[in-house]
Design a protein around this motif. Structure first.
Motif, PDB file in Angstrom:
ATOM      1  N   ASP A 197      62.787  59.522  34.835  1.00  0.00           N
ATOM      2  CA  ASP A 197      61.507  60.206  35.029  1.00  0.00           C
ATOM      3  C   ASP A 197      61.782  61.595  35.603  1.00  0.00           C
ATOM      4  O   ASP A 197      62.334  61.721  36.701  1.00  0.00           O
ATOM      5  N   VAL A 198      61.381  62.653  34.859  1.00  0.00           N
ATOM      6  CA  VAL A 198      61.689  64.017  35.286  1.00  0.00           C
ATOM      7  C   VAL A 198      60.525  64.702  35.994  1.00  0.00           C
ATOM      8  O   VAL A 198      60.627  65.870  36.364  1.00  0.00           O
ATOM      9  N   THR A 199      59.421  64.001  36.204  1.00  0.00           N
ATOM     10  CA  THR A 199      58.215  64.649  36.724  1.00  0.00           C
ATOM     11  C   THR A 199      58.323  65.062  38.189  1.00  0.00           C
ATOM     12  O   THR A 199      57.506  65.855  38.664  1.00  0.00           O
ATOM     13  N   ARG A 200      59.305  64.547  38.931  1.00  0.00           N
ATOM     14  CA  ARG A 200      59.436  64.885  40.347  1.00  0.00           C
ATOM     15  C   ARG A 200      60.494  65.957  40.597  1.00  0.00           C
ATOM     16  O   ARG A 200      60.730  66.343  41.747  1.00  0.00           O
TER      17      ARG A 200
ATOM     18  N   PHE B  83      59.677  71.700  38.060  1.00  0.00           N
ATOM     19  CA  PHE B  83      59.325  71.250  36.712  1.00  0.00           C
ATOM     20  C   PHE B  83      57.822  71.265  36.452  1.00  0.00           C
ATOM     21  O   PHE B  83      57.404  71.268  35.289  1.00  0.00           O
ATOM     22  N   ALA B  84      57.001  71.262  37.479  1.00  0.00           N
ATOM     23  CA  ALA B  84      55.545  71.248  37.285  1.00  0.00           C
ATOM     24  C   ALA B  84      54.932  72.637  37.420  1.00  0.00           C
ATOM     25  O   ALA B  84      53.709  72.766  37.500  1.00  0.00           O
ATOM     26  N   GLU B  85      55.767  73.665  37.398  1.00  0.00           N
ATOM     27  CA  GLU B  85      55.276  75.023  37.634  1.00  0.00           C
ATOM     28  C   GLU B  85      55.059  75.803  36.338  1.00  0.00           C
ATOM     29  O   GLU B  85      55.830  75.670  35.385  1.00  0.00           O
ATOM     30  N   VAL B  86      54.010  76.627  36.345  1.00  0.00           N
ATOM     31  CA  VAL B  86      53.762  77.613  35.295  1.00  0.00           C
ATOM     32  C   VAL B  86      53.967  78.987  35.919  1.00  0.00           C
ATOM     33  O   VAL B  86      53.311  79.321  36.912  1.00  0.00           O
ATOM     34  N   SER B  87      54.876  79.770  35.374  1.00  0.00           N
ATOM     35  CA  SER B  87      55.114  81.116  35.895  1.00  0.00           C
ATOM     36  C   SER B  87      54.904  82.128  34.778  1.00  0.00           C
ATOM     37  O   SER B  87      55.328  81.915  33.640  1.00  0.00           O
TER      38      SER B  87
ATOM     39  N   ALA C 214      59.070  71.523  32.490  1.00  0.00           N
ATOM     40  CA  ALA C 214      59.032  70.341  31.637  1.00  0.00           C
ATOM     41  C   ALA C 214      58.030  69.284  32.085  1.00  0.00           C
ATOM     42  O   ALA C 214      57.729  68.358  31.328  1.00  0.00           O
ATOM     43  N   ALA C 215      57.504  69.393  33.306  1.00  0.00           N
ATOM     44  CA  ALA C 215      56.498  68.437  33.771  1.00  0.00           C
ATOM     45  C   ALA C 215      55.104  69.048  33.822  1.00  0.00           C
ATOM     46  O   ALA C 215      54.176  68.426  34.363  1.00  0.00           O
ATOM     47  N   VAL C 216      54.921  70.233  33.257  1.00  0.00           N
ATOM     48  CA  VAL C 216      53.593  70.857  33.193  1.00  0.00           C
ATOM     49  C   VAL C 216      52.711  70.056  32.232  1.00  0.00           C
ATOM     50  O   VAL C 216      53.090  69.790  31.095  1.00  0.00           O
TER      51      VAL C 216
ATOM     52  N   THR D 152      64.185  71.333  30.013  1.00  0.00           N
ATOM     53  CA  THR D 152      63.823  71.770  31.361  1.00  0.00           C
ATOM     54  C   THR D 152      62.570  72.639  31.372  1.00  0.00           C
ATOM     55  O   THR D 152      61.877  72.702  32.384  1.00  0.00           O
ATOM     56  N   ALA D 153      62.291  73.313  30.257  1.00  0.00           N
ATOM     57  CA  ALA D 153      61.115  74.190  30.217  1.00  0.00           C
ATOM     58  C   ALA D 153      60.831  74.618  28.784  1.00  0.00           C
ATOM     59  O   ALA D 153      61.681  74.484  27.896  1.00  0.00           O
ATOM     60  N   ILE D 154      59.643  75.138  28.585  1.00  0.00           N
ATOM     61  CA  ILE D 154      59.277  75.836  27.350  1.00  0.00           C
ATOM     62  C   ILE D 154      59.043  77.290  27.734  1.00  0.00           C
ATOM     63  O   ILE D 154      58.246  77.596  28.631  1.00  0.00           O
TER      64      ILE D 154
END
Length: 276
Positions: free
Chosen positions: A45-48, A52-56, A66-68, A160-162
């Motif tokens: 689980d990569v959500t933590r 990973f939950a950030e939008v910049s 990747a968790a956005v 890891t990200a888009i």
């Protein structure tokens, strides 16, 4: 069955390098996608993972961790070129699915009907990938998706990200989806467009992508060239423009119906994106 939810990328990659398993981001399609196959023995689980939950968003571009989630995209303060992606976000399942489902999970699932893919393609999205052995690399989304439920990810890699490069000033996005009902439906066909018009209302830049009409969503590059210099209201779509598409007959619609519908859909998307 084991379940590991690290809070650092280093720990996640080390775990993945030791013994690859099922990577979970939003987890909304983990079990449905397996069909009759047994559940995986290992889940990562990569959500933590930190960041990973950030939008910049900055001058160089925009990064979606990747968790956005889709709800995060809708709430994010982004320029009008992202309007197509935001519209697609609101079409992904229900509110509950949008709160849990992620952009990265949507592309890694690699469904031909993934709602987020056409909009991301019109933004020239790149997929940021990491492994313990080879470090970080970026792959254009069009190269990342290699077929139905297939991607360019290696067994020891995770997204890891888009990454979205800086977009032209004044460009706007739009998204059109056709389904058997209004909500909670898999697309029959869908179109995303990003369009920029000059002071005279003529198109000077355009990106158009269609999903659910081929194994992988497709950019219609000939159409993108042919609309340059036209007003959005003057755009027409021909069979030549639709040549990259290879729709199938299934329970949601016939191939011929999809082609007819998507032609009209493309026109609507271009007009919506091209309206100043």
């Amino acid at each position: 069955m084991s379940y590991f939810a690290p809070d650092s990328l280093t720990d996640a990659l080390s775990h993945l390098a030791g013994e690859p398993g099922q990577i979970v981001a939003g987890g909304t399609d983990v079990y449905p996608a397996r069909g009759r196959r047994p559940a995986a023995d290992r889940y990562l689980d990569v959500t933590r993972i930190a960041g990973f939950a950030e939008v910049s968003h900055g001058q160089e571009g925009t990064r979606f961790g990747a968790a956005v989630t889709w709800s995060d995209v809708v709430r994010a303060d982004l320029p009008p070129v992202f309007d197509g992606l935001k519209a697609a976000a609101k079409e992904v399942g229900s509110i509950q699915i949008q709160n849990a489902g992620t952009l990265a999970g949507n592309i890694c699932n690699a469904s031909p009907a993934a709602d987020g893919v056409p909009a991301l393609m019109t933004l020239d999205a790149q997929v940021e990938i990491a492994s313990a052995a080879r470090g970080v690399r970026r792959v254009p989304l069009e190269a990342f998706l290699t077929g139905v439920r297939r991607t360019a990810l290696e067994a020891d890699e995770l997204v890891t990200a888009i990454w979205i490069p800086a977009q032209p000033d004044g460009m706007r996005g739009a998204f059109e989806k056709l389904g058997a009902r209004r909500y909670l439906v898999i697309s029959i066909c869908m179109t995303a467009a990003a369009v920029a018009v000059d002071a005279q209302g003529r198109i000077f830049d355009a990106r158009i992508a269609v999903g659910a009409c081929s194994a992988v969503a497709q950019r219609l590059r000939q159409l993108e060239q042919d609309v340059i210099g036209l007003s959005p209201d003057a755009v027409t779509v021909t069979e030549t423009h639709l040549a990259p598409l290879f729709p199938i007959d299934d329970v949601r619609g016939a191939a011929s119906y999809r082609l007819d519908a998507v032609g009209a859909q493309i026109v609507r998307a271009i007009r919506a994106a091209g309206t100043r």
